[in-house]
Design a protein around this motif. Structure first.
Motif, PDB file in Angstrom:
ATOM      1  N   ASN A 110     -46.735 -25.971  71.644  1.00 32.93           N
ATOM      2  CA  ASN A 110     -45.421 -26.469  72.047  1.00 32.93           C
ATOM      3  C   ASN A 110     -44.533 -26.622  70.817  1.00 32.93           C
ATOM      4  O   ASN A 110     -43.536 -27.312  70.847  1.00 32.93           O
ATOM      5  CB  ASN A 110     -45.578 -27.825  72.738  1.00 32.93           C
ATOM      6  CG  ASN A 110     -46.316 -28.826  71.844  1.00 32.93           C
ATOM      7  OD1 ASN A 110     -47.005 -28.443  70.893  1.00 32.93           O
ATOM      8  ND2 ASN A 110     -46.185 -30.107  72.127  1.00 32.93           N
ATOM      9  N   ARG A 111     -44.938 -25.950  69.701  1.00 33.72           N
ATOM     10  CA  ARG A 111     -44.213 -26.167  68.453  1.00 33.72           C
ATOM     11  C   ARG A 111     -42.923 -25.387  68.435  1.00 33.72           C
ATOM     12  O   ARG A 111     -42.875 -24.237  68.872  1.00 33.72           O
ATOM     13  CB  ARG A 111     -45.098 -25.761  67.278  1.00 33.72           C
ATOM     14  CG  ARG A 111     -46.288 -26.695  67.103  1.00 33.72           C
ATOM     15  CD  ARG A 111     -47.305 -26.113  66.168  1.00 33.72           C
ATOM     16  NE  ARG A 111     -46.631 -25.603  64.980  1.00 33.72           N
ATOM     17  CZ  ARG A 111     -47.056 -24.583  64.258  1.00 33.72           C
ATOM     18  NH1 ARG A 111     -48.150 -23.956  64.616  1.00 33.72           N
ATOM     19  NH2 ARG A 111     -46.393 -24.190  63.200  1.00 33.72           N
ATOM     20  N   MET A 112     -41.867 -26.008  67.910  1.00 31.04           N
ATOM     21  CA  MET A 112     -40.577 -25.332  67.960  1.00 31.04           C
ATOM     22  C   MET A 112     -39.776 -25.347  66.665  1.00 31.04           C
ATOM     23  O   MET A 112     -38.973 -24.458  66.431  1.00 31.04           O
ATOM     24  CB  MET A 112     -39.742 -25.903  69.095  1.00 31.04           C
ATOM     25  CG  MET A 112     -39.594 -27.419  69.051  1.00 31.04           C
ATOM     26  SD  MET A 112     -38.479 -28.043  70.337  1.00 31.04           S
ATOM     27  CE  MET A 112     -39.519 -28.043  71.783  1.00 31.04           C
ATOM     28  N   ILE A 113     -39.993 -26.334  65.828  1.00 36.85           N
ATOM     29  CA  ILE A 113     -39.100 -26.517  64.686  1.00 36.85           C
ATOM     30  C   ILE A 113     -38.879 -25.259  63.821  1.00 36.85           C
ATOM     31  O   ILE A 113     -37.752 -24.896  63.539  1.00 36.85           O
ATOM     32  CB  ILE A 113     -39.560 -27.703  63.803  1.00 36.85           C
ATOM     33  CG1 ILE A 113     -39.654 -28.988  64.625  1.00 36.85           C
ATOM     34  CG2 ILE A 113     -38.642 -27.886  62.616  1.00 36.85           C
ATOM     35  CD1 ILE A 113     -38.335 -29.545  65.079  1.00 36.85           C
ATOM     36  N   PRO A 114     -39.908 -24.589  63.402  1.00 33.20           N
ATOM     37  CA  PRO A 114     -39.666 -23.442  62.518  1.00 33.20           C
ATOM     38  C   PRO A 114     -38.835 -22.344  63.177  1.00 33.20           C
ATOM     39  O   PRO A 114     -38.161 -21.578  62.495  1.00 33.20           O
ATOM     40  CB  PRO A 114     -41.083 -22.929  62.194  1.00 33.20           C
ATOM     41  CG  PRO A 114     -42.004 -24.036  62.532  1.00 33.20           C
ATOM     42  CD  PRO A 114     -41.360 -24.795  63.634  1.00 33.20           C
ATOM     43  N   LEU A 115     -38.871 -22.287  64.511  1.00 32.85           N
ATOM     44  CA  LEU A 115     -38.217 -21.173  65.206  1.00 32.85           C
ATOM     45  C   LEU A 115     -36.704 -21.197  65.141  1.00 32.85           C
ATOM     46  O   LEU A 115     -36.046 -20.232  65.551  1.00 32.85           O
ATOM     47  CB  LEU A 115     -38.674 -21.135  66.680  1.00 32.85           C
ATOM     48  CG  LEU A 115     -40.178 -20.871  66.853  1.00 32.85           C
ATOM     49  CD1 LEU A 115     -40.573 -20.983  68.321  1.00 32.85           C
ATOM     50  CD2 LEU A 115     -40.548 -19.484  66.328  1.00 32.85           C
ATOM     51  N   ILE A 116     -36.117 -22.274  64.627  1.00 35.65           N
ATOM     52  CA  ILE A 116     -34.662 -22.266  64.531  1.00 35.65           C
ATOM     53  C   ILE A 116     -34.172 -21.245  63.521  1.00 35.65           C
ATOM     54  O   ILE A 116     -32.989 -20.925  63.472  1.00 35.65           O
ATOM     55  CB  ILE A 116     -34.090 -23.652  64.160  1.00 35.65           C
ATOM     56  CG1 ILE A 116     -34.770 -24.207  62.904  1.00 35.65           C
ATOM     57  CG2 ILE A 116     -34.201 -24.616  65.303  1.00 35.65           C
ATOM     58  CD1 ILE A 116     -33.951 -25.270  62.211  1.00 35.65           C
ATOM     59  N   HIS A 117     -35.089 -20.702  62.715  1.00 38.28           N
ATOM     60  CA  HIS A 117     -34.693 -19.669  61.776  1.00 38.28           C
ATOM     61  C   HIS A 117     -34.566 -18.297  62.437  1.00 38.28           C
ATOM     62  O   HIS A 117     -34.240 -17.315  61.780  1.00 38.28           O
ATOM     63  CB  HIS A 117     -35.691 -19.605  60.616  1.00 38.28           C
ATOM     64  CG  HIS A 117     -35.645 -20.819  59.765  1.00 38.28           C
ATOM     65  ND1 HIS A 117     -34.695 -21.016  58.797  1.00 38.28           N
ATOM     66  CD2 HIS A 117     -36.424 -21.933  59.758  1.00 38.28           C
ATOM     67  CE1 HIS A 117     -34.896 -22.186  58.208  1.00 38.28           C
ATOM     68  NE2 HIS A 117     -35.935 -22.764  58.779  1.00 38.28           N
TER      69      HIS A 117
END
Lengths: 371, 616, 79
Positions: free
Chosen positions: A141-148
C-alpha cells in the motif's frame, strides 16, 4: 509519434491488488508497440511464491531491449541475460541498484529504489538510456515514492476490502485527494516554497511576513494548538504543511476552527502526504468537502493525475486450517466493476477481465500517441 | 577500542505489542558501545511514533515487528509516514523480526532487514558501518591438540616408580620380537610410500607394489588373500560402484560449501564433543559426519567391524558393509578424510585386534589426528592374545608417536566386570609405556553403569560420585588429558529417545563440570541393537548436549562426600594392583594370570593371534 | 481414509514422525515433510519442529488423529 520519457507509477492500496499484473500488461503492450520501456519497482516483484501468503504471484517477463533498474542480488536470480549498464550508488536491502539492458527475454525479479529521492535518481538514469515509457511497480500500500512519477494507475481490489461499497467509497476518496488543485502562481513561487520552506510548517502572511513552527507535520493536537496560536485571523493567507497532514486534524479544523481558517489556504506538499496521514480513507472525501464548504481552501504544491483504476476481485483468504495458511478467494467481480464504474469519473478495468483495452486507450492518450 | 567507533543516535521502535525483548537487549548492547539510544515504549499509535521520531534526530531507526496477518500493510504505512515526515532524509530505517528477509525488507521499503537467527553483533556492525564477520561462516572451533596443555607430570611417586618398573620390563621383553601384524604394518608403510612417490613412473609403482603385496599376503588370513588373489569379498561386503563414488564426491563437494555450524559450547572452552561413525557404508557415514559437524561435533571417530580385529590383514577399495562398523581400508579412510571439514578432529581406532599397527600406519599416513590403542583391554576383553597384542600395541604406539597422533586408551574392561581400579592400573601402565616411547597417551575412563558398580552398589544413589572419584583419582596420580567415552553414560541408555538423550546430556553435564578434555557421546539409538544408528537420533543428542553447555555455563555439579571416599578406594586399588604386577615381574604373565582382570571379573585372555609371535 | 481411521483408532491423539530429510532449504524440507504425511493419507497435519542446517532438515511432523471434542475411537476399547 512523439513520446517524451514519461513515467507511470502503479499505486496499490494493498498487496495482491493487481499491480504487477497491470505492470506486466502494460509492459507487454509497450513491447508489442515497439515502445522503449524502462522498468523498476519500489518493492520486490517477480518471486513465484508470495513470501507472506505462500500463494503464487505473477512473474515479470521482459523482452530484449527493455531496461531495468533492480538490485544486485536480483541479477543472478533473474533468468534471461541482462547487461549491466551502470551500477548506481542507490542502496537497498538486496544490494545496490543496477541499471541493466535486457539482452535475452526472460523472467526477472525487480527490487528497486525504496524511497522517493532514490527513485528520482533511478528514473533519471532510465531516461538517460532513452526509455520512452518507464513503468514503476508499486509495493503493498506504499505510495510516497511514486509522486516522482508523471502519472499513476491506481490498483485496488478485494484484498484491500472485501466489502464492495467500502472499497468504492475509499477509491473515490483517493481520487478526490488527487484532484486537489495545484497552487497557482503567486508572489511567493512554488519553487521558492520548495527550496526554502520545506522543513517546517510555515504561515504566510499578507504583509509578506512568515511564521515558522517547529514541526513539519500536522499530526497532533499539540501541533494544531501551536498552529492556531500562530495564525493571524486577518493577516494569514496560506498555511504550508511540508509533511504529513492528518485527516482527523483537518476534521477538527473544519468542525471547531472553521472561522479562524475561513478564506485561507491549507497548502499540502502532495496528495500522498495527506493520504498517508489518513486513518479511514473512505471518509476523507467527506472531510475535504466539509473543509471546502466551510470556505477553507486546500491546494497542493505537487500533483499528478490518476489515469485509470484497475480492480482485482481476488484476495488471499486467511484459512483456519493450519496456521499461517492462505487460500485463494474472490468477491463478485462483476458487481465490483459495475459499482466502481458508476461512481468514478475515471476509466475502470478489471485487470483479469476483458476490459483491459480501455487501459491502453488511456495510456495512448497520456503518451500522445495518435494511431 | 571504543574511541574508534563513530557514535550514532539510534531510535528503537517496538511495533510489536508484546515481543520487544530483542529490541531491549539491542538497546542495552548499543548503549554499552557508547551510542545514544532512545527506546520508545511499545503500543504507541503510528502518528505518535512518527511525531516522536521526528523529534529525535536519529541516524538509524530500528523497528521490530513479527510478521502476521495485515502487518505488512501497517509497515508499508509506517515507512511511507517516515518518508513524508522526512525521517528518511537523515536516517536509515531498519526492520527486524522473526520472519524478516532481505526480500521482505525490500518489498516493505526498508533500508535493511534482519531476520531470525541474526546475531546482535551483525546489527551493531551495520550501525557502525563495518564488515560483519558472520559467526556462521567462522567456525566456532579450531582444531586443538588434546594433550597440549598437559605436562604428564606424576604426582604420586610410589605409583610412578611401580609403573617405571613394569614398563621397563615390557620394553625389555618385547625386544627382537615381531608378528605378522607388525610385518604387514611395515609393508603397508612401504606400499604407501611407493604410491605417494612422485618420482616414480606408474609402471614402476605398480611393479614395486606388486612385489610388496605378495609379501603382504603371506602374512594374511585366507579370507583376505582370497580377495587379493581372486577378488572374493567376504560375506555382506561389496565394492561401491564408480557411479556411486562419483555421486559421493559431488555430495561431499556440496556439503563442504556449508558455512553454517552450530556452536556447541557456550562460555566454556572444554570439553570437545566427539561422535562415533561406522554405519558400515562410507556414503552413509559421510552423510552422518557432515550433519554431525553442522550440528556442532568437534570430532568424529571411526568404528570398524568386530571381525576386523580377528582377521589377519586388511582389504582394499571403497567397501560397504551391511552390518555395524565401517571396514578399514586405505580407500575408505581416504574418502572419509576427504569429506571432513579442516577443523574437524578425526580419530581412527587401532586398538584391540590383529591389525593394530597397520591401522596406525594408515591412520598416520592419511593425517588422522588421533588414534586409539589399548593393550590391556584388547587382551582381556577384546579377544586378542596378550603376548601378540603387547608386541603389536607397542609397535602401534611407536607409529602413533612417529605420525604425531596422540592416542586414547579406553578402559572397556570395566564393561565386562573388571573393577575400575584394576582397569586403571592397566590404563596407567600403557600410558607410562607411551611416555617412554615419546607418544602422547590420553586416558579414557568410562562414565558407565558397569557390572562392578551394580554389584558393589556404588551408584545406588547417584551416577555422580563414582564418576567424579574416577577422574579425581587419575588426576591425583598424573597430569594427563582425560577423555571419558565411548560413550559417556554407557549402560544407562534405553531405547527411549528422551531418556537416552537425557542421560547423555546429564553425563555431559558432569564432564563439563569436571572440565575433562573431551567426551564421546552416544546417539539416542545407543541401546537399539537391531539396526544402524539413525541420523535424527544423532542430532538429538548433539542438540541435548549443546543445551547442557548453555544450562551449566561456568557453574559446577557438587558430589556428595562419598566421592572422596571412592576416590581413595580407587587410588589404593590401583596401587595395590600395580604392586602385584610389579612383583610378578612379567607383564604378559600378569595379563594371562588375571592380575589386571580375572575370569571372576569377567576378563579372559584373548585367543586371536595366539602363538603368532616371530622371534628374531 | 475411513479404513485408515479404523487402524489408527487406538492412537490417543497424535502420530508424530521424527526424521531427517536431505534437502537444500527449510521450505523444501517443509514441503517434503507435509507431502510425506499427505501421501500416508493424513490431512490434519502440522510441522511441530523443523530446523535446516547443512545437509537437510531435522523435522517432526504431526498428524492429528483425534483432537479434543472429537469422537474417540479408543473409547470403545473396553466395550
Amino acid at each position: 509519434m512523439e513520446i517524451n520519457s514519461k513515467v507511470i507509477g502503479i499505486l496499490g492500496t494493498a498487496k495482491n491488488t493487481g499491480k504487477t499484473t497491470t505492470a506486466n500488461y502494460l509492459l507487454e503492450w509497450s513491447n508489442k508497440e515497439g515502445i522503449k520501456v524502462g522498468l523498476t519497482s519500489i518493492g520486490y516483484d517477480g518471486e513465484d511464491i508470495d513470501s507472506i501468503t505462500g500463494l503464487p504471484k505473477p512473474r515479470i517477463h521482459v523482452k530484449k531491449g527493455n531496461l531495468v533498474g533492480t538490485a544486485e542480488q536480483c541479477f543472478s536470480v533473474s533468468k534471461g541475460k541482462i547487461e549491466i549498464v551502470e551500477k548506481t550508488p542507490v542502496t537497498t536491502s538486496l544490494g545496490q541498484v543496477l541499471i541493466g539492458k535486457v539482452l535475452q527475454e526472460g523472467l526477472v525479479i525487480l527490487a528497486g529504489p525504496n524511497k522517493g529521492k532514490d527513485l528520482f535518481y533511478i528514473l533519471q538514469k532510465l531516461k538517460k538510456e532513452k526509455s520512452q515509457l518507464i513503468l514503476v511497480d508499486g509495493a503493498l500500500n506504499r505510495m510516497i515514492p511514486l509522486i516522482h512519477c508523471d502519472a499513476l494507475i491506481l490498483a485496488t481490489g478485494a484484498s484491500r476490502h472485501t466489502d464492495i461499497d467500502l472499497l468504492v467509497d475509499e477509491t473515490e476518496s483517493i481520487i478526490r485527494a488527487f484532484n486537489i488543485p495545484l497552487r497557482e502562481k503567486q508572489k511567493i513561487s512554488n519553487q521558492e516554497i520548495m527550496q526554502h520552506h520545506n522543513n517546517n510548517i510555515v504561515i504566510f502572511q499578507k504583509n509578506g511576513y512568515k511564521r515558522q513552527l517547529k514541526s513539519h507535520s500536522l499530526i497532533s493536537q499539540k501541533i494544531l494548538n501551536n498552529l492556531i496560536d500562530s495564525i493571524d485571523e486577518k493577516e494569514t493567507e496560506e498555511i504550508y504543511i511540508p509533511g504529513i497532514v492528518q485527516d482527523n486534524i483537518l476534521k477538527k479544523i473544519a468542525e471547531q476552527y472553521s472561522e479562524l481558517f475561513k478564506g485561507k489556504t491549507i497548502l499540502i506538499n502532495n496528495p500522498t502526504f495527506l493520504l498517508v496521514g489518513t486513518r479511514d480513507i473512505n471518509h476523507l472525501m467527506d472531510i475535504i468537502e466539509d473543509i471546502l464548504n466551510k470556505g477553507i481552501n486546500i491546494k497542493t504544491l505537487y500533483n499528478l493525475p490518476i489515469l485509470a483504476v484497475t480492480i482485482n476481485p481476488f484476495y488471499p483468504k486467511y484459512s483456519r486450517f493450519g496456521k499461517d495458511s492462505y487460500e485463494m478467494a474472490w468477491i463478485d467481480g462483476y458487481q465490483l466493476y459495475q459499482k466502481m464504474r458508476n461512481r468514478l469519473a475515471l476509466p475502470v478495468t478489471n485487470i483479469m477481465g476483458e476490459e483491459s483495452p480501455k487501459l491502453v486507450t488511456v495510456i495512448k492518450k497520456f503518451l500522445n500517441i495518435n494511431r | 577500542m571504543n574511541n574508534s567507533i563513530k557514535k550514532r543516535k539510534i531510535l528503537l521502535i517496538p511495533l510489536d505489542p508484546v515481543h520487544d525483548v530483542a529490541l531491549k537487549i539491542l538497546n542495552r548492547k548499543l548503549q554499552e558501545r557508547g551510542h545514544h539510544t532512545v527506546l520508545l515504549p511499545p503500543d504507541l499509535p503510528l502518528e505518535e511514533i512518527i511525531g516522536r521520531a521526528s523529534d529525535v534526530d536519529a541516524n538509524y531507526v530500528l523497528v521490530s515487528r513479527t510478521l502476521g496477518y495485515s502487518v505488512a500493510e501497517l509497515l508499508g504505512k509506517f515507512i511511507d509516514m517516515a518518508e513524508a515526515a522526512k525521517i528518511r532524509d537523515r536516517a536509515k530505517v531498519v526492520l527486524g523480526g522473526k520472519a524478516i528477509t532481505p526480500q521482505l525488507a525490500s518489498e516493505l521499503g526498508f533500508d535493511k532487514g534482519f531476520g531470525a537467527g541474526t546475531d546482535f553483533e551483525e546489527i551493531i556492525a551495520y550501525i557502525e558501518d563495518r564488515e560483519f564477520q558472520r559467526e556462521k561462516e567462522k567456525l566456532f572451533r579450531k582444531k586443538i591438540s588434546i594433550p597440549a596443555s598437559h605436562a604428564y607430570q606424576y604426582k604420586n611417586n610410589r605409583i610412578k616408580n611401580l609403573l617405571n618398573e613394569i614398563t621397563d620390563e615390557i620394553i625389555q621383553w618385547s625386544q627382537r620380537k615381531s608378528s605378522p601384524g607388525i610385518e604387514r604394518a611395515k609393508l603397508r608403510e612401504k606400499i604407501i610410500n611407493v604410491y605417494k612417490d612422485d618420482a616414480l613412473t606408474d609402471e614402476d609403482k605398480a611393479r614395486k607394489i606388486k612385489v610388496l603385496k605378495e609379501k603382504y599376503l603371506s602374512y594374511c588370513d585366507d579370507k583376505i588373500s582370497r580377495f587379493y588373489q581372486q577378488g572374493l569379498l567376504p560375506d555382506k561386503v561389496r565394492l561401491l560402484s564408480a557411479e556411486e563414488i562419483n555421486k559421493l564426491d559431488v555430495y561431499i563437494q556440496k556439503q563442504k560449501e556449508n558455512t553454517n555450524f552450530k556452536k556447541m559450547r557456550h562460555t566454556q572452552s572444554l570439553p570437545l564433543v566427539f561422535v562415533q561413525y561406522g554405519t558400515g557404508c562410507p556414503i552413509m557415514d559421510i552423510a552422518h559426519i557432515k550433519t554431525s559437524e553442522a550440528w556442532g561435533a568437534d570430532g568424529v571417530f571411526h568404528f570398524d567391524p568386530s571381525w576386523g580385529a580377528r582377521t589377519e590383514g586388511l582389504l582394499e577399495g571403497v567397501l560397504s558393509h551391511e552390518e555395524d562398523g565401517s571396514i578399514i581400508t586405505w580407500e575408505n579412510l581416504a574418502k572419509i578424510k576427504s569429506s571432513l571439514h579442516k577443523e574437524t578432529i578425526w580419530t581412527v581406532r587401532a586398538h584391540r585386534g590383529l591389525n593394530t599397527p597397520e591401522t596406525a600406519v594408515i591412520a598416520g599416513k592419511l593425517g588422522a589426528d588421533l588414534t586409539k590403542i589399548h593393550i590391556v583391554y584388547g587382551s582381556l576383553n577384546g579377544g586378542t592374545d596378550p603376548a601378540r597384542l603387547t608386541i603389536d600395541g607397542l609397535e602401534a604406539i611407536k607409529y602413533a608417536a612417529k605420525y604425531n597422533m596422540p592416542f586414547d586408551e579406553p578402559t572397556n574392561e570395566e564393561l565386562g566386570g573388571v573393577p575400575a581400579y584394576k582397569s586403571f592400573a592397566g590404563l596407567l601402565i600403557i600410558a607410562d609405556l607411551a611416555l617412554k616411547l615419546k607418544a602422547q597417551p590420553i586416558l579414557k575412563p568410562l562414565f558407565c553403569y558397569s557390572p562392578d558398580v551394580m554389584i558393589t552398589g556404588k551408584m545406588d544413589d547417584n551416577y555422580i560420585d563414582y564418576n567424579v572419584a574416577k577422574i579425581n583419582s587419575l588426576r591425583s596420580i598424573i597430569d594427563a588429558p582425560i577423555w571419558p567415552g565411548e560413550p559417556i553414560g554407557f549402560m544407562t541408555h534405553s531405547e527411549d529417545r528422551i531418556q537416552s538423550s537425557l542421560t547423555t546430556a546429564l553425563h555431559a553435564t558432569l564432564a563439563i563440570s569436571l572440565k575433562v578434555n573431551a567426551i564421546t557421546i552416544a546417539s539416542a539409538d545407543e541401546a537399539y541393537s537391531r539396526g544402524p544408528i539413525s541420523l535424527s537420533s544423532r542430532i538429538d543428542t548433539l542438540r541435548a548436549v549443546q543445551e547442557v553447555f548453555r544450562f551449566l555455563g561456568k557453574a559446577k555439579i557438587k558430589p556428595t562426600s562419598k566421592a572422596k571416599e571412592f576416590e581413595k578406594e580407587i587410588t589404593k586399588g590401583i596401587q595395590a594392583t600395580l604392586e602385584k604386577v610389579a612383583k610378578r615381574g612379567s607383564f604378559i604373565n600378569a595379563l594371562y594370570e588375571g592380575l589386571l582382570g580375572s575370569p571372576q571379573d569377567g576378563a579372559y585372555p584373548g585367543r586371536a593371534g595366539r602363538n603368532t609371535l616371530i622371534e628374531e | 481414509m475411513k479404513k485408515n481411521k479404523l487402524i489408527l483408532s487406538q492412537i490417543i491423539d497424535s502420530l508424530d514422525i521424527e526424521t531427517f530429510i536431505a534437502c537444500q532449504s527449510e521450505e523444501e524440507g517443509k514441503r517434503i515433510g507435509l507431502s510425506i504425511m499427505e501421501k500416508l493419507g493424513f490431512r490434519d497435519i502440522d510441522i511441530v519442529f523443523i530446523e535446516f542446517l547443512g545437509s537437510g532438515v531435522r523435522i517432526r511432523i504431526r498428524a492429528n488423529i483425534y483432537k479434543p471434542g472429537d469422537t474417540y475411537g479408543w473409547l470403545n476399547l473396553y466395550k
